[in-house]
Motif scaffolding. Structure first.
Motif, PDB file in Angstrom:
ATOM      1  N   ARG A 114      12.816   1.435 -44.727  1.00  0.00           N
ATOM      2  CA  ARG A 114      11.519   1.355 -44.066  1.00  0.00           C
ATOM      3  C   ARG A 114      11.518   0.040 -43.300  1.00  0.00           C
ATOM      4  O   ARG A 114      11.944  -0.981 -43.825  1.00  0.00           O
ATOM      5  N   VAL A 115      11.049   0.091 -42.053  1.00  0.00           N
ATOM      6  CA  VAL A 115      11.114  -1.085 -41.191  1.00  0.00           C
ATOM      7  C   VAL A 115       9.709  -1.457 -40.722  1.00  0.00           C
ATOM      8  O   VAL A 115       8.964  -0.603 -40.235  1.00  0.00           O
ATOM      9  N   LEU A 116       9.369  -2.726 -40.884  1.00  0.00           N
ATOM     10  CA  LEU A 116       8.098  -3.258 -40.393  1.00  0.00           C
ATOM     11  C   LEU A 116       8.398  -4.173 -39.207  1.00  0.00           C
ATOM     12  O   LEU A 116       9.167  -5.129 -39.336  1.00  0.00           O
ATOM     13  N   ILE A 117       7.831  -3.849 -38.051  1.00  0.00           N
ATOM     14  CA  ILE A 117       8.081  -4.635 -36.840  1.00  0.00           C
ATOM     15  C   ILE A 117       6.766  -5.209 -36.324  1.00  0.00           C
ATOM     16  O   ILE A 117       5.728  -4.540 -36.332  1.00  0.00           O
ATOM     17  N   SER A 152      18.478   2.467 -33.499  1.00  0.00           N
ATOM     18  CA  SER A 152      19.473   1.428 -33.770  1.00  0.00           C
ATOM     19  C   SER A 152      19.793   1.290 -35.257  1.00  0.00           C
ATOM     20  O   SER A 152      20.894   0.897 -35.621  1.00  0.00           O
ATOM     21  N   GLY A 153      18.826   1.618 -36.128  1.00  0.00           N
ATOM     22  CA  GLY A 153      19.066   1.407 -37.550  1.00  0.00           C
ATOM     23  C   GLY A 153      18.837   2.615 -38.427  1.00  0.00           C
ATOM     24  O   GLY A 153      18.967   2.540 -39.644  1.00  0.00           O
ATOM     25  N   GLY A 154      18.497   3.736 -37.819  1.00  0.00           N
ATOM     26  CA  GLY A 154      18.260   4.940 -38.615  1.00  0.00           C
ATOM     27  C   GLY A 154      17.112   4.767 -39.598  1.00  0.00           C
ATOM     28  O   GLY A 154      17.204   5.175 -40.758  1.00  0.00           O
ATOM     29  N   ALA A 155      16.023   4.130 -39.155  1.00  0.00           N
ATOM     30  CA  ALA A 155      14.906   3.836 -40.049  1.00  0.00           C
ATOM     31  C   ALA A 155      14.248   5.117 -40.574  1.00  0.00           C
ATOM     32  O   ALA A 155      14.084   6.088 -39.844  1.00  0.00           O
ATOM     33  N   ARG A 156      13.898   5.078 -41.852  1.00  0.00           N
ATOM     34  CA  ARG A 156      13.206   6.220 -42.458  1.00  0.00           C
ATOM     35  C   ARG A 156      11.758   6.278 -41.983  1.00  0.00           C
ATOM     36  O   ARG A 156      11.229   7.325 -41.663  1.00  0.00           O
ATOM     37  N   GLU A 157      11.116   5.112 -41.953  1.00  0.00           N
ATOM     38  CA  GLU A 157       9.751   5.004 -41.437  1.00  0.00           C
ATOM     39  C   GLU A 157       9.666   3.686 -40.679  1.00  0.00           C
ATOM     40  O   GLU A 157      10.259   2.691 -41.076  1.00  0.00           O
ATOM     41  N   VAL A 158       8.907   3.680 -39.583  1.00  0.00           N
ATOM     42  CA  VAL A 158       8.706   2.446 -38.813  1.00  0.00           C
ATOM     43  C   VAL A 158       7.217   2.119 -38.796  1.00  0.00           C
ATOM     44  O   VAL A 158       6.397   2.949 -38.420  1.00  0.00           O
ATOM     45  N   TYR A 159       6.886   0.923 -39.238  1.00  0.00           N
ATOM     46  CA  TYR A 159       5.508   0.437 -39.229  1.00  0.00           C
ATOM     47  C   TYR A 159       5.380  -0.622 -38.149  1.00  0.00           C
ATOM     48  O   TYR A 159       6.262  -1.469 -38.000  1.00  0.00           O
ATOM     49  N   ILE A 204      13.042  -3.633 -44.625  1.00  0.00           N
ATOM     50  CA  ILE A 204      13.304  -4.814 -43.800  1.00  0.00           C
ATOM     51  C   ILE A 204      12.136  -5.069 -42.853  1.00  0.00           C
ATOM     52  O   ILE A 204      11.449  -4.137 -42.426  1.00  0.00           O
ATOM     53  N   GLY A 205      11.937  -6.333 -42.553  1.00  0.00           N
ATOM     54  CA  GLY A 205      10.910  -6.740 -41.595  1.00  0.00           C
ATOM     55  C   GLY A 205      11.585  -7.402 -40.409  1.00  0.00           C
ATOM     56  O   GLY A 205      12.509  -8.203 -40.586  1.00  0.00           O
TER      57      GLY A 205
END
Length: 336
Positions: A97-100, A121-128, A6-7
Protein backbone atom coordinates in the motif's frame (compact mmCIF):
# COMPACT_ATOMS: atom_id res chain seq x y z
CA UNK A 1 -0.50 -11.51 5.00
CA UNK A 2 2.34 -9.10 5.88
CA UNK A 3 3.03 -6.30 3.44
CA UNK A 4 5.43 -3.40 3.74
CA UNK A 5 3.46 -0.17 3.42
CA UNK A 6 5.48 2.71 1.98
CA UNK A 7 5.10 6.48 2.03
CA UNK A 8 6.46 8.67 -0.77
CA UNK A 9 7.16 12.39 -0.56
CA UNK A 10 7.09 13.00 -4.31
CA UNK A 11 8.66 16.43 -4.25
CA UNK A 12 9.61 18.79 -7.05
CA UNK A 13 13.18 19.00 -5.70
CA UNK A 14 13.59 15.70 -3.82
CA UNK A 15 11.95 12.29 -3.48
CA UNK A 16 11.91 10.76 -0.01
CA UNK A 17 10.65 7.24 0.66
CA UNK A 18 9.55 5.91 4.05
CA UNK A 19 9.15 2.17 4.60
CA UNK A 20 6.99 1.04 7.50
CA UNK A 21 9.17 -0.45 10.20
CA UNK A 22 12.39 0.92 8.67
CA UNK A 23 11.95 4.71 8.53
CA UNK A 24 13.26 6.99 5.78
CA UNK A 25 15.27 4.76 3.45
CA UNK A 26 15.80 7.11 0.49
CA UNK A 27 16.39 10.83 -0.02
CA UNK A 28 17.43 11.73 -3.58
CA UNK A 29 17.00 14.71 -5.94
CA UNK A 30 14.06 14.46 -8.39
CA UNK A 31 16.35 14.52 -11.42
CA UNK A 32 16.73 12.08 -14.31
CA UNK A 33 19.45 12.21 -16.99
CA UNK A 34 18.43 10.77 -20.37
CA UNK A 35 19.93 10.37 -23.82
CA UNK A 36 17.85 12.78 -25.92
CA UNK A 37 18.18 10.59 -29.04
CA UNK A 38 17.51 7.10 -27.69
CA UNK A 39 15.41 8.31 -24.68
CA UNK A 40 17.40 5.87 -22.53
CA UNK A 41 17.69 6.71 -18.81
CA UNK A 42 21.39 7.23 -17.98
CA UNK A 43 21.28 8.36 -14.34
CA UNK A 44 18.76 9.10 -11.58
CA UNK A 45 18.91 11.08 -8.33
CA UNK A 46 22.25 12.33 -6.97
CA UNK A 47 24.20 11.12 -10.00
CA UNK A 48 21.82 12.93 -12.39
CA UNK A 49 21.77 16.07 -10.21
CA UNK A 50 25.54 16.43 -10.60
CA UNK A 51 24.96 16.65 -14.36
CA UNK A 52 22.51 19.59 -14.24
CA UNK A 53 23.85 22.37 -16.47
CA UNK A 54 26.95 20.34 -17.33
CA UNK A 55 25.81 17.85 -19.96
CA UNK A 56 26.79 17.54 -23.65
CA UNK A 57 24.12 18.12 -26.29
CA UNK A 58 22.81 14.54 -26.46
CA UNK A 59 22.36 14.17 -22.67
CA UNK A 60 19.56 16.06 -20.92
CA UNK A 61 19.09 16.32 -17.14
CA UNK A 62 15.32 16.53 -16.56
CA UNK A 63 13.26 17.33 -13.49
CA UNK A 64 10.04 15.43 -14.30
CA UNK A 65 8.04 17.16 -11.54
CA UNK A 66 7.22 20.83 -11.78
CA UNK A 67 5.18 22.91 -9.34
CA UNK A 68 4.42 19.80 -7.29
CA UNK A 69 2.83 17.83 -10.15
CA UNK A 70 4.00 15.45 -12.86
CA UNK A 71 5.30 17.32 -15.93
CA UNK A 72 6.69 14.23 -17.69
CA UNK A 73 4.76 11.04 -16.94
CA UNK A 74 7.16 8.51 -18.50
CA UNK A 75 10.25 9.98 -16.85
CA UNK A 76 8.48 10.14 -13.46
CA UNK A 77 7.51 6.49 -13.81
CA UNK A 78 11.10 5.53 -14.70
CA UNK A 79 12.41 7.56 -11.74
CA UNK A 80 10.01 5.93 -9.27
CA UNK A 81 10.78 2.47 -10.65
CA UNK A 82 14.51 3.13 -10.15
CA UNK A 83 14.06 4.39 -6.57
CA UNK A 84 11.72 1.56 -5.56
CA UNK A 85 14.18 -1.01 -6.94
CA UNK A 86 16.97 0.78 -5.07
CA UNK A 87 15.30 0.41 -1.67
CA UNK A 88 14.80 -3.33 -1.85
CA UNK A 89 13.38 -4.47 -5.15
CA UNK A 90 10.54 -6.92 -5.53
CA UNK A 91 11.14 -8.70 -2.21
CA UNK A 92 10.19 -5.51 -0.33
CA UNK A 93 7.48 -4.26 -2.64
CA UNK A 94 5.16 -7.23 -2.86
CA UNK A 95 2.02 -5.32 -3.74
CA UNK A 96 2.43 -2.69 -1.01
CA UNK A 97 0.00 0.00 0.00
CA UNK A 98 1.46 3.35 -1.01
CA UNK A 99 0.73 6.76 0.51
CA UNK A 100 1.79 9.69 -1.69
CA UNK A 101 1.71 13.39 -0.83
CA UNK A 102 0.42 15.98 -3.30
CA UNK A 103 -0.39 19.74 -3.25
CA UNK A 104 -3.83 20.73 -1.98
CA UNK A 105 -5.29 22.20 -5.16
CA UNK A 106 -4.22 19.78 -7.89
CA UNK A 107 -6.82 18.66 -10.44
CA UNK A 108 -8.36 15.20 -10.70
CA UNK A 109 -6.31 14.63 -13.87
CA UNK A 110 -3.09 15.44 -11.97
CA UNK A 111 -4.19 13.15 -9.13
CA UNK A 112 -4.82 10.36 -11.61
CA UNK A 113 -1.34 10.83 -13.13
CA UNK A 114 0.29 10.45 -9.69
CA UNK A 115 -1.77 7.31 -8.93
CA UNK A 116 -0.94 5.70 -12.28
CA UNK A 117 2.77 6.49 -11.98
CA UNK A 118 2.85 4.75 -8.57
CA UNK A 119 0.80 1.77 -9.71
CA UNK A 120 2.85 1.19 -12.86
CA UNK A 121 6.26 1.69 -11.28
CA UNK A 122 5.81 -0.33 -8.09
CA UNK A 123 2.80 -2.55 -8.58
CA UNK A 124 1.00 -0.91 -5.65
CA UNK A 125 -1.96 -2.78 -4.19
CA UNK A 126 -3.65 0.46 -3.13
CA UNK A 127 -2.59 4.09 -3.64
CA UNK A 128 -3.62 6.77 -1.16
CA UNK A 129 -3.21 10.48 -1.84
CA UNK A 130 -3.00 12.98 0.99
CA UNK A 131 -2.43 16.72 0.97
CA UNK A 132 1.15 17.80 1.71
CA UNK A 133 0.36 20.40 4.43
CA UNK A 134 -1.65 17.80 6.34
CA UNK A 135 1.15 15.23 6.21
CA UNK A 136 3.76 17.92 7.00
CA UNK A 137 1.77 18.97 10.10
CA UNK A 138 1.74 15.37 11.35
CA UNK A 139 5.48 15.05 10.65
CA UNK A 140 6.11 18.29 12.55
CA UNK A 141 4.53 16.75 15.64
CA UNK A 142 1.17 18.57 15.57
CA UNK A 143 -1.86 16.66 16.86
CA UNK A 144 -4.26 17.45 14.03
CA UNK A 145 -6.87 14.89 15.13
CA UNK A 146 -8.11 16.95 18.10
CA UNK A 147 -10.93 19.56 17.80
CA UNK A 148 -8.34 22.33 17.93
CA UNK A 149 -6.77 24.56 15.28
CA UNK A 150 -3.27 23.95 13.92
CA UNK A 151 -1.68 25.98 11.13
CA UNK A 152 1.19 24.87 8.91
CA UNK A 153 3.11 26.62 6.12
CA UNK A 154 4.91 23.99 4.02
CA UNK A 155 7.46 25.56 1.64
CA UNK A 156 8.75 22.90 -0.74
CA UNK A 157 10.59 23.02 -4.05
CA UNK A 158 7.67 23.68 -6.39
CA UNK A 159 4.75 24.74 -4.19
CA UNK A 160 3.99 26.35 -0.86
CA UNK A 161 1.00 24.85 0.92
CA UNK A 162 -0.71 26.77 3.74
CA UNK A 163 -3.41 25.03 5.78
CA UNK A 164 -5.39 25.23 8.99
CA UNK A 165 -6.25 21.77 10.30
CA UNK A 166 -8.67 20.44 12.90
CA UNK A 167 -10.20 17.02 13.64
CA UNK A 168 -7.88 15.27 11.21
CA UNK A 169 -8.68 17.30 8.13
CA UNK A 170 -8.05 20.62 6.40
CA UNK A 171 -10.43 23.47 7.30
CA UNK A 172 -8.97 26.21 5.08
CA UNK A 173 -6.00 26.01 2.75
CA UNK A 174 -4.14 27.59 -0.13
CA UNK A 175 -1.44 26.32 -2.47
CA UNK A 176 0.72 28.62 -4.58
CA UNK A 177 3.43 27.83 -7.12
CA UNK A 178 6.00 29.94 -5.31
CA UNK A 179 8.67 28.03 -3.37
CA UNK A 180 12.33 26.98 -3.53
CA UNK A 181 12.53 26.84 -7.34
CA UNK A 182 11.06 30.34 -7.70
CA UNK A 183 13.58 31.61 -5.13
CA UNK A 184 16.42 30.25 -7.29
CA UNK A 185 14.97 31.79 -10.45
CA UNK A 186 14.56 35.15 -8.69
CA UNK A 187 18.25 35.11 -7.69
CA UNK A 188 19.29 34.20 -11.25
CA UNK A 189 17.17 37.06 -12.67
CA UNK A 190 18.51 39.58 -10.14
CA UNK A 191 22.14 38.80 -10.98
CA UNK A 192 21.36 38.84 -14.71
CA UNK A 193 19.66 42.26 -14.46
CA UNK A 194 22.11 43.92 -12.05
CA UNK A 195 25.46 42.42 -13.06
CA UNK A 196 24.73 41.28 -16.65
CA UNK A 197 25.98 37.84 -15.65
CA UNK A 198 24.41 34.43 -16.21
CA UNK A 199 24.51 31.78 -13.49
CA UNK A 200 22.95 28.31 -13.32
CA UNK A 201 20.28 26.88 -11.02
CA UNK A 202 22.85 25.10 -8.84
CA UNK A 203 24.78 28.33 -8.21
CA UNK A 204 21.54 30.18 -7.40
CA UNK A 205 20.58 27.46 -4.91
CA UNK A 206 24.03 27.65 -3.31
CA UNK A 207 23.65 31.44 -2.91
CA UNK A 208 20.21 30.98 -1.32
CA UNK A 209 21.49 28.41 1.18
CA UNK A 210 24.84 30.06 2.00
CA UNK A 211 24.02 33.78 2.33
CA UNK A 212 20.25 34.05 1.68
CA UNK A 213 18.02 36.06 4.01
CA UNK A 214 14.53 37.60 3.84
CA UNK A 215 14.43 39.93 6.84
CA UNK A 216 17.89 41.44 7.24
CA UNK A 217 20.27 40.79 10.12
CA UNK A 218 22.65 38.79 7.94
CA UNK A 219 25.76 40.49 6.57
CA UNK A 220 27.48 37.66 4.68
CA UNK A 221 29.15 37.84 1.28
CA UNK A 222 29.95 35.20 -1.32
CA UNK A 223 32.05 35.02 -4.48
CA UNK A 224 30.14 33.55 -7.41
CA UNK A 225 31.18 32.63 -10.92
CA UNK A 226 29.22 32.82 -14.14
CA UNK A 227 29.33 34.03 -17.72
CA UNK A 228 29.38 37.73 -18.61
CA UNK A 229 26.52 38.49 -21.04
CA UNK A 230 28.45 41.23 -22.84
CA UNK A 231 31.89 39.65 -23.31
CA UNK A 232 30.75 36.01 -23.15
CA UNK A 233 33.73 35.27 -20.88
CA UNK A 234 33.78 33.71 -17.38
CA UNK A 235 33.40 36.26 -14.59
CA UNK A 236 33.60 36.34 -10.79
CA UNK A 237 31.61 38.79 -8.64
CA UNK A 238 30.89 39.20 -4.93
CA UNK A 239 27.25 39.22 -3.82
CA UNK A 240 25.96 40.19 -0.36
CA UNK A 241 23.05 38.95 1.78
CA UNK A 242 21.11 42.21 1.43
CA UNK A 243 21.09 41.72 -2.36
CA UNK A 244 19.62 38.23 -1.97
CA UNK A 245 16.95 39.71 0.32
CA UNK A 246 16.11 42.20 -2.43
CA UNK A 247 15.96 39.40 -5.03
CA UNK A 248 13.62 37.27 -2.91
CA UNK A 249 11.29 40.06 -1.73
CA UNK A 250 8.54 39.49 -4.31
CA UNK A 251 8.44 35.69 -3.92
CA UNK A 252 8.40 35.84 -0.12
CA UNK A 253 5.66 38.47 -0.24
CA UNK A 254 3.46 36.01 -2.17
CA UNK A 255 3.93 33.39 0.59
CA UNK A 256 3.07 35.95 3.29
CA UNK A 257 -0.07 36.96 1.38
CA UNK A 258 -1.19 33.33 0.92
CA UNK A 259 -0.75 32.79 4.68
CA UNK A 260 -2.81 35.92 5.45
CA UNK A 261 -5.57 34.79 3.07
CA UNK A 262 -5.84 31.43 4.86
CA UNK A 263 -5.98 33.11 8.28
CA UNK A 264 -8.69 35.49 7.06
CA UNK A 265 -10.88 32.50 6.10
CA UNK A 266 -10.30 30.63 9.36
CA UNK A 267 -13.20 30.32 11.86
CA UNK A 268 -12.68 32.54 14.96
CA UNK A 269 -12.37 29.66 17.44
CA UNK A 270 -9.58 28.07 15.41
CA UNK A 271 -7.88 31.46 15.02
CA UNK A 272 -7.76 31.70 18.80
CA UNK A 273 -6.03 28.29 18.95
CA UNK A 274 -3.44 29.44 16.39
CA UNK A 275 -2.63 32.52 18.51
CA UNK A 276 -1.91 30.14 21.42
CA UNK A 277 0.03 27.48 19.46
CA UNK A 278 1.60 29.52 16.69
CA UNK A 279 2.26 28.58 13.08
CA UNK A 280 4.61 25.72 12.15
CA UNK A 281 6.83 26.16 9.08
CA UNK A 282 8.03 23.02 7.29
CA UNK A 283 9.82 22.13 4.04
CA UNK A 284 13.22 23.21 2.76
CA UNK A 285 12.10 26.85 2.50
CA UNK A 286 11.73 26.94 6.30
CA UNK A 287 15.56 27.01 6.50
CA UNK A 288 15.73 30.39 4.73
CA UNK A 289 17.29 32.85 7.16
CA UNK A 290 14.80 35.26 8.78
CA UNK A 291 11.66 33.69 7.31
CA UNK A 292 10.16 32.81 10.70
CA UNK A 293 10.67 36.37 11.98
CA UNK A 294 9.18 37.90 8.82
CA UNK A 295 6.08 35.67 9.02
CA UNK A 296 5.67 36.40 12.74
CA UNK A 297 5.82 40.16 12.09
CA UNK A 298 3.35 40.01 9.20
CA UNK A 299 0.84 37.50 10.64
CA UNK A 300 1.11 38.75 14.25
CA UNK A 301 1.16 35.24 15.66
CA UNK A 302 4.09 33.14 16.95
CA UNK A 303 5.93 31.28 14.16
CA UNK A 304 8.02 28.18 14.83
CA UNK A 305 10.36 26.35 12.46
CA UNK A 306 9.66 22.60 12.71
CA UNK A 307 12.44 20.30 13.84
CA UNK A 308 14.22 18.93 10.74
CA UNK A 309 11.76 20.72 8.40
CA UNK A 310 12.92 19.01 5.18
CA UNK A 311 11.98 15.60 6.61
CA UNK A 312 8.54 16.56 7.98
CA UNK A 313 6.51 15.28 5.00
CA UNK A 314 8.44 12.00 4.85
CA UNK A 315 8.11 11.51 8.62
CA UNK A 316 4.42 12.40 8.35
CA UNK A 317 3.84 9.69 5.73
CA UNK A 318 5.44 7.21 8.14
CA UNK A 319 3.12 8.22 10.97
CA UNK A 320 0.08 8.17 8.66
CA UNK A 321 0.99 4.64 7.51
CA UNK A 322 0.48 3.47 11.10
CA UNK A 323 -3.12 4.69 10.95
CA UNK A 324 -3.91 4.07 7.28
CA UNK A 325 -7.06 2.10 8.10
CA UNK A 326 -8.33 4.85 10.40
CA UNK A 327 -7.79 7.84 8.13
CA UNK A 328 -11.04 9.86 7.87
CA UNK A 329 -10.39 10.41 4.16
CA UNK A 330 -9.77 6.72 3.39
CA UNK A 331 -13.06 6.01 1.65
CA UNK A 332 -13.07 9.32 -0.15
CA UNK A 333 -9.56 8.70 -1.51
CA UNK A 334 -10.19 5.08 -2.41
CA UNK A 335 -13.62 5.32 -3.93
CA UNK A 336 -13.94 9.02 -4.80
Amino acid sequence: MFNKDIGIDLGTANVLIYVKGKGIVLDEPSVVAIDSQSKKVLAVGHEAHRMVGRTPGNIVAIRPLRDGVIADFEITEAMLKHFLAQIGGKSLLTRPRVLICCPTNITSVEQKAIREAAERSGGAREVYLEEEPKIAAVGAGLDIFQPSGNMVVDIGGGTTGVAVLSMGDIVTSSSIKVAGDKFDLAIMKYIKDKYKMLIGERTAEEIKITIGTVSGGRQDEMDIRGRNMVSGLPQTITIASHEVQEALAESVSAIVQASKNVLERTPPELSADIIDKGVSVTGGGALLHGLDQLLADELRVPVLIAEDPMMCVAKGTGLMLEYLDKLPSRKKKLFG
